[in-house]
Motif scaffolding. Structure first.
Motif, short mmCIF file in Angstrom:
data_model
loop_
_atom_site.label_atom_id
_atom_site.label_comp_id
_atom_site.label_asym_id
_atom_site.label_seq_id
_atom_site.Cartn_x
_atom_site.Cartn_y
_atom_site.Cartn_z
N GLU A 140 -0.93 6.51 -60.94
CA GLU A 140 -1.16 5.59 -59.82
C GLU A 140 -2.64 5.39 -59.52
O GLU A 140 -2.98 4.74 -58.54
CB GLU A 140 -0.46 6.13 -58.56
CG GLU A 140 1.04 6.26 -58.68
CD GLU A 140 1.72 4.92 -58.81
OE1 GLU A 140 1.25 3.96 -58.16
OE2 GLU A 140 2.71 4.82 -59.56
N ILE A 154 -3.91 2.77 -56.60
CA ILE A 154 -4.39 3.33 -55.33
C ILE A 154 -5.82 2.89 -55.05
O ILE A 154 -6.17 2.48 -53.93
CB ILE A 154 -4.26 4.86 -55.33
CG1 ILE A 154 -2.79 5.27 -55.30
CG2 ILE A 154 -5.00 5.48 -54.16
CD1 ILE A 154 -2.54 6.74 -55.52
N ASP A 195 -6.02 -0.95 -54.28
CA ASP A 195 -5.54 -1.22 -52.93
C ASP A 195 -6.57 -0.78 -51.89
O ASP A 195 -6.81 -1.49 -50.90
CB ASP A 195 -4.22 -0.49 -52.71
CG ASP A 195 -3.60 -0.78 -51.35
OD1 ASP A 195 -3.28 -1.96 -51.09
OD2 ASP A 195 -3.45 0.16 -50.55
N GLN A 220 -7.28 12.12 -52.61
CA GLN A 220 -6.09 12.35 -53.44
C GLN A 220 -6.56 12.66 -54.86
O GLN A 220 -7.59 12.14 -55.31
CB GLN A 220 -5.20 11.11 -53.50
CG GLN A 220 -4.51 10.75 -52.21
CD GLN A 220 -3.70 9.47 -52.35
OE1 GLN A 220 -4.04 8.43 -51.80
NE2 GLN A 220 -2.62 9.54 -53.11
#
Length: 337
Positions: A99, A103, A106, A196
């Motif tokens: 991802e 991520i 975005d 993250q």
């Protein structure tokens, strides 16, 4: 394929046959699929090029340097080739989480003031564990004075910022060229790290990667020197090493170093108040907090003088640890005989 793509993934390759397939697969298997994947073979003498050529995915665009040009020149070539709105960096021996691009894309779309964004990452190989980087722009800028707080292969960059400011990697940096580039990028745009784990970062047993050897230290000093000069402070190698020890919260200083350090920190705060190289409130606050903890924790004979030094210091007003901690500090040093 459209000329204006959302993302260009940029990867340089030099003799990475052991790891490159994992790296390529991790990009091709991203949940976000609308990108070009620019891979530049920098004169590899192993099978790296053949491995790249074995892929039939149309998103891959392979280019060859006629000879090994090193990282800075190769990165500059990838900048000139990229058509994406965003540049996603990738190393040939790392692994992107599925991802990652989605991520970061975005995040950048939602934060148009951010021009550079990295992430937390998982170390694997020689060193293991999660590396959690600072997420606040002003704190990242401070950290850039002595180390790289944005992992280059985890970064996504707004290409228009690079183009508008004519930013290139400096070939004079044979190591740390990524740090120098990101520092200059952070001077013209806001920076962030996504909290993250979006990358797996391979740590090698014989590499400057993840280690501060003599060569890397020389170029970290050069990048630091350039930043301090823009701030209005001329530093020596000894200043850099003393400042780095201070920033890493080392508490072993001679009294002469301790005294010199106080004067040097005051010089930094004063110079920055005129140049506004970094946000003054943030810079003085970070230095003030670190100065308090140094004075509070310093050991040995210096510790007996630390409270008076702290109490009389012009750095003291920049950080207030609270009445309770101040009282503990007073008692701690008053009881020393």
């Amino acid at each position: 394929m459209m000329e204006n793509l959302p993302v260009s993934v940029l990867m340089s390759v030099f003799n990475a046959e052991k790891y490159i397939r994992e790296a390529i697969d991790s990009i091709l298997n991203q949940s976000f699929t609308d990108f070009e994947f620019i891979i530049i073979n920098d004169g590899s003498t192993d099978s790296s090029r053949d491995i790249v050529k074995s892929y039939t995915d149309s998103r891959i665009k392979l280019f060859d340097n006629e000879k090994n040009l090193k990282v800075a020149h190769t990165c500059n070539r990838s900048l000139s080739l990229a058509k994406g709105k965003y540049l996603v960096r990738m190393d040939a021996d790392d692994i992107a989480m599925p991802e990652r691009i989605a991520i970061q894309f975005d995040f950048m779309e939602k934060h148009p003031d951010i021009g550079l964004c990295g992430s937390w990452y998982e170390n694997f190989g020689e060193i293991e564990g999660i590396s959690k980087y600072e997420t606040d722009h002003d704190k990242i800028r401070f950290l850039m004075l002595f180390r790289n707080p944005v992992l280059h292969p985890s970064s996504i960059i707004r290409k228009e910022i690079v183009d508008q400011n004519h930013l290139l990697y400096d070939p004079e940096f044979i190591a740390g060229e990524d740090h120098d580039f990101l520092v200059r990028l952070a001077e013209v745009t806001k920076v962030a790290n996504i909290p993250q784990v979006l990358m797996k970062y391979r740590q090698h047993s014989v590499s400057t990667k993840g280690r501060l050897d003599n060569i890397m230290n020389n170029f970290l000093y050069k990048a630091s020197y350039n930043q301090f000069r823009k701030m209005g402070v001329e530093i020596t190698r000894q200043d850099f090493e003393l400042f780095t020890r201070f920033c890493y919260s080392e508490f072993q200083f001679t009294f002469e170093e301790f005294d010199y350090l106080e004067n040097f920190l005051c010089k930094i705060i004063t110079a920055n108040s005129h140049s506004n190289y970094l946000k003054q409130e943030s810079l003085s606050g970070i230095i003030g907090e670190k100065w308090f903890h140094l004075c509070y924790n310093i050991s040995g004979a210096i510790g007996k003088k630390a409270y008076k030094k702290y109490k009389d210091s012009s750095i003291r007003p920049y950080y207030n640890p609270g009445k309770l901690i101040n009282a503990k500090f007073f008692l701690k040093n008053t009881l020393k005989n």
